[in-house]
Design an enzyme around this catalytic site. Sequence first.
Site, mmCIF file in Angstrom:
data_model
loop_
_atom_site.group_PDB
_atom_site.id
_atom_site.type_symbol
_atom_site.label_atom_id
_atom_site.label_comp_id
_atom_site.label_asym_id
_atom_site.label_seq_id
_atom_site.Cartn_x
_atom_site.Cartn_y
_atom_site.Cartn_z
ATOM 1 N N ASP A 112 48.656 -10.943 -25.457
ATOM 2 C CA ASP A 112 49.178 -10.472 -24.900
ATOM 3 C C ASP A 112 50.748 -10.568 -24.014
ATOM 4 O OD1 ASP A 112 48.406 -7.824 -25.586
ATOM 5 O OD2 ASP A 112 47.594 -7.200 -24.096
ATOM 6 N N LYS A 133 39.753 -5.359 -22.006
ATOM 7 C CA LYS A 133 40.480 -6.214 -21.378
ATOM 8 C C LYS A 133 39.566 -7.287 -20.751
ATOM 9 C CE LYS A 133 44.935 -4.721 -23.586
ATOM 10 N NZ LYS A 133 45.649 -5.225 -23.588
#
Length: 519
Positions: A338, A300
Site C-alpha cells: 500500500d 491490516k
Amino acid sequence: MVRARRSDLLVCTTLDCETKEEMVASMEKAKEEGADLVELHLDSMSFSHISEVEQLLSQRTLPAIVSFRLNSSRKLSRGGECRRSRCLQVLKLAVQLDVEFVEIDLEVALDLGITDFLNERSNSKIIVSSYLNGGRPSKEKLGNLIACQQSTGADVIKLVVDVVYITDVAPLFHMLTHCQVPLIVRAVGDRGLISQLLGPKFGAFLVCGSLGGTSTPGLPPIVSIKQVYKLEHINANTKVFGVISNPVGHSKGPLLHNPAFRHTGYNGIYVPMLVDDIKEFFRVYSGTDFAGFSVGIPHKEAAVECCDEVHPLAKSIGAVNTIIRRPTDGKLVGFNTDCEASITAIEDALIERQVANGEALHTSPIAGKVFVLVGAGGAGRALAFGAKNRGARVVIFNRNFERAMALAQAVSGEALPYECLDTFCAENGMILANASAVGMQPNCDQSPVSKEALGSYQLVFDAVYTPRNTRLLREAAEVGAVVVSGVEMFVRQALGQFKLFTGGLAPEDFMRHTVLQQF
C-alpha cells in the site's frame, strides 16, 4: 502451471417460483446466463393438479434437479400428511419422466426407503439430501451423516449447512475430498461463499450460483462463475489466493487477479473471504495450497501478529496488506504494498502538474508540504509512513483521537481532533489523503471534507475506489485541485501483490486494461 479445462463441472441455480410460467421464464434466464442445470424447488410452486408439474417438467429447457422439501417455509393448508403425499407424487412423477436428478430429503428416504425410486427409474439419478441448521458440525458429525445418507443407496448425496464463520466451511472441503460417492455441498450465508468458489478444487462436480438480479448469501452470481472465476479450470493443484476483509463485497480484487492468473498461465484462483477472526482463519486454513492473501479492512494491523516474518517496511508501518505462505517451509510472510502504491500515485500526479507548468524537479514533490491524512487504520498508516519518508509534515485526523495520536507519534507528525478537519488550513497548496471508509459504497453521498474546505488543497487523494469517482474527488476537481483516485493505488498495490503471489512479473498493461474495463 497451466491448467486443463474440465468438462464435467456443472453450474446449477435454484428456482423458487410460485407459478409454472415463472419457472419456465427463470429457466430460460438461467440458460442465457450459462447454467448447466436448474434445481426446481417444486414445494415453492402453487399448482392445483399434478398435470401442471408434468407440463413444466416436459417443457424444461435445461437438465434439472427436482426437489420438494417437506419442511419448506411454504405451507399447504390441508396439513402435513397431504404435503407428504404431494411430495411423493411429485418425486415419483419426476422419475417417470426421466428427470436427470430427483432429490429426496434424508428423513423421507429413511422413513419410506428409496427402493421404489431406484427400481422405477430409467435414467434419473437419486440425490439424498440433508439440511443442517444451527451448530458448527465437526468432521466426525458430518462423516456420520454422510455414512447414513450413503446407506440409503443414493447415487448422489447433498449437504446444505448454515455456517457462522468462514472456518466452518473447512470440514465441508474435507468431506468433498474423502467422500466415496458424488457429493454436493453448500455452505449457507455470506461466510459460505468459498464453498462454491473453491469446491471444484476439492472434488466438487457441481457448484451453485444465483441468477442475475437476485442475491443469495453464499452464492456467487452465475455470470461471475462463468466469466470471472471460470471454475471449469480449477483443479486439485490450483493455488488459493484471496482477500481477507470484513466487509468484503466491495472488493474488486477478483475482477483483476483471476484474469491476470489466466493471462500468465498461472494455476491460481483469487476469492473474497469474509473473515471475522484472522488468527483463527490462519489456524484452520494452514495448508500450503492456501498460498497468499490480500488483507483489507479491518485486519491490516492484526495481520502483523499472524505472520511468522514481516518485511521491514511493513513492520515499521505496523500494517500488512499482503501475506504469502512461503512454499519452502509454509511460514507466513507479511508485506505492505500500500505504501509505495499510494505515495507514488500522489507523486506522479504532482510531477505531471509540475512538468506541465515548466517547474524543475529535484526532490519528491511531497517534500516540505503539509500532508493532511484522514484515517489512522492500516491504509492510513501506510500513507503516513510514506509521506514522512518523503519529507512531508504529516497531520492526522481520525474519529478515534487516541489512534490518531499514536500514529502521529510514530511518524513525528501531529494529531488534531476530527471535528477540526474542515477548519484546518496551515497553508495553501496542502495535500489531502482520505484513508477512511467515508464515501465508500453504499454511502456514496458522504465526504470527509466539505467542498468549501477543499480550496486549500493542491491535490486530493481518496483511497476509496468503490465508487471510482467519489464525492470527495468530484468536489475537489470542481474547486481546481489535482485528484488521484483510489483505483490508481489499487492497481499499483495489486501489481506488487501479484508479483509476490506468483514469484514472477506482473502483466502491468493487461492488469491496467482490465481495471479500466471493469471499474
